[in-house]
Design an enzyme around this catalytic site. Structure first.
Site, short mmCIF file in Angstrom:
data_model
loop_
_atom_site.label_atom_id
_atom_site.label_comp_id
_atom_site.label_asym_id
_atom_site.label_seq_id
_atom_site.Cartn_x
_atom_site.Cartn_y
_atom_site.Cartn_z
N TYR A 1 18.63 8.38 5.96
CA TYR A 1 17.79 9.28 4.92
C TYR A 1 18.09 10.47 4.29
O TYR A 1 18.91 11.06 4.98
CB TYR A 1 16.18 9.36 5.52
CG TYR A 1 15.37 10.21 4.68
CD1 TYR A 1 14.81 9.61 3.56
CD2 TYR A 1 14.61 11.27 5.18
CE1 TYR A 1 13.99 10.18 2.73
CE2 TYR A 1 13.69 11.67 4.38
CZ TYR A 1 13.38 11.50 3.21
OH TYR A 1 12.24 11.80 2.31
N ASP B 1 15.89 6.93 14.33
CA ASP B 1 14.93 7.00 13.04
C ASP B 1 14.40 5.56 13.13
O ASP B 1 15.31 4.68 12.65
CB ASP B 1 15.32 7.72 11.85
CG ASP B 1 14.14 7.49 10.88
OD1 ASP B 1 13.00 7.00 11.15
OD2 ASP B 1 14.42 8.41 9.83
N LYS C 1 4.94 6.30 6.31
CA LYS C 1 5.20 5.15 6.09
C LYS C 1 4.19 3.92 6.86
O LYS C 1 3.22 3.98 6.80
CB LYS C 1 6.69 4.82 6.30
CG LYS C 1 7.40 5.78 5.88
CD LYS C 1 7.18 6.65 4.47
CE LYS C 1 8.39 7.46 3.89
NZ LYS C 1 8.36 8.77 4.28
N ARG D 1 -2.04 24.72 17.10
CA ARG D 1 -0.56 24.64 16.98
C ARG D 1 -0.11 24.03 18.27
O ARG D 1 0.89 23.35 18.52
CB ARG D 1 0.14 25.84 16.68
CG ARG D 1 1.48 25.88 16.41
CD ARG D 1 2.20 27.09 15.61
NE ARG D 1 1.35 28.39 16.13
CZ ARG D 1 1.97 29.00 17.04
NH1 ARG D 1 3.11 28.94 17.66
NH2 ARG D 1 1.47 30.31 17.39
#
Length: 394
Positions: free
Chosen positions: A108, A180, A205, A55
């Site tokens: 988005y 973004d 993407k 983590r």
């Protein structure tokens, strides 16, 4: 000074401690402690250390993050499990109760939920502006505005935000900016070059590019990324080792893929522009796009994303016709996501229906006759032929 194509192959190799040409996958949750207590204390507390606990960090994640920071022109980067993990972690690392956030109207849909529903639950107010109008940004900024959240080109209507204007305006007021950059990719656009503080991606993407992983990335200064890392420790959105390795593999061909995609998208957009059954084409690489000049100023290429609006006597007929075309496409897959090697086409009004009221869809520029297209790397003649036969079914 190396070129981006070279960096994609060689950057970040300091984290590969083996002699393998291809970085190994560190499929482990934890690591042996350092024998020296002082060294172990550093390992346990240093942000993003790759050899303490998964983590906290992972060698492949560190190598991939170093490459992505170089691509975006920032000091550091942090990988997350999804694009939304990157967005939410970055935002929550900046804002606190009592703050005000400014965000554009079109972005988005999942980010819209974060801004409109989640942040207000924690005492953060959010105002929205028209990203195509700089004066509308100035009108909503308040003394307690701590963050301006951007996405350009926007999803799905390909609106462009003036990054230089927003960056300068925010810096003069001491406001943090997040952009973004998923739709563009760092091959086509680097927001940090325009004084944007933090850049986020859905690495699912263009960066990954092969529809085989979900991932996100946060790029920014060492300070900003360390704050995001600390927040991520609590939120728990660490990227799995194998997905980090897949992302690094996908990045090797990013430049080649994006250049081919850019060329295909422009050719397809030009073909749509003269087709009698297409009412409107939204592609920032076309001179007909209302913000084409701005796109030319801040982008090196115009992405593989475009939208078309199928013609019809009213919106109901447009909807039926758009669905008819979509159902008859054979090369373009009707599937969510974008930026992959394969071409995709979706109906935005259906995808966004759960998150947007009719008024919100109108503000976001979403029409029932609209199809959002993510162009892949197939041969352009096959892509044109596919839409040609699909439109012939109307």
């Amino acid at each position: 000074m190396s070129y981006i194509e070279t960096d994609l192959i060689h950057a970040g190799k300091t984290f590969n401690a083996s002699r393998a040409v291809v970085p190994p996958i560190y499929q482990t949750a934890t690591y042996f402690a350092e024998a020296n207590p002082e060294d172990y204390l550093k390992t346990a507390t240093e942000p993003r250390h790759p050899y303490f606990y998964h983590r906290h960090g992972n060698p492949v994640s560190s190598q991939t993050a170093e490459l992505l920071a170089k691509l975006e022109g920032t000091e550091a980067a942090l990988l997350t499990a999804t694009g939304m993990a990157a967005i939410s972690t970055a935002v929550l690392s900046v804002v606190k109760a009592g703050d005000h956030v400014v965000a554009q109207q079109s972005h988005y849909s999942a980010a819209s939920i974060l801004l409109k529903e989640l942040l207000p639950q924690f005492g953060v107010e959010v105002s929205f502006f028209d990203q195509t109008d700089n004066t509308s940004l100035d009108a909503v900024i308040r003394p307690n505005t701590s963050l301006i959240y951007l996405e350009t080109p926007s999803n799905p209507n390909l609106a462009i935000t003036d990054l230089a204007y927003v960056g300068a305006s925010a810096r003069s007021r001491g406001i943090t900016t997040i952009c973004d950059n998923t739709f563009a990719s760092p091959i086509n656009q680097r927001p940090a070059d325009f004084d944007i503080d933090i850049v986020v991606h859905s690495a699912t993407k263009y960066l990954g590019g092969h529809s085989d992983l979900t991932a996100g990335v946060i790029c920014g200064s060492q300070e900003a990324v360390n704050l995001a890392w600390k927040k991520l420790l609590s939120l728990g959105g660490a990227l799995a080792p194998f997905d980090a390795w897949l992302l690094l593999r996908g990045l090797r061909t990013l430049s080649l893929r994006v250049k081919q995609i850019n060329a295909n998208a422009l050719a397809l957009a030009e073909w749509f522009q003269v087709h009698p059954l297409i009412k409107r084409v939204l592609y920032c690489g076309l001179p007909s796009h209302p913000q084409h000049q701005l796109a030319k100023q801040q982008m090196n290429g115009f992405t593989g994303m475009l939208c078309i609006e199928v013609d019809g006597k009213d919106e109901q007929e447009q909807f039926v016709r758009a669905q008819t075309v979509l159902n008859h496409l054979q090369v373009f897959a009707n599937a969510a996501s974008l930026g992959e090697v394969e071409s995709l086409a979706v109906h935005p009004a259906s995808m966004w229906g759960l998150h947007h009221s009719p008024e919100q869809k109108l503000k976001a520029g979403i029409n029932d006759g609209m199809l959002r297209i993510s162009v892949g790397i197939e041969h352009i003649e096959d892509l044109i032929t596919d839409f040609e036969q699909g439109l012939a079914q109307i």
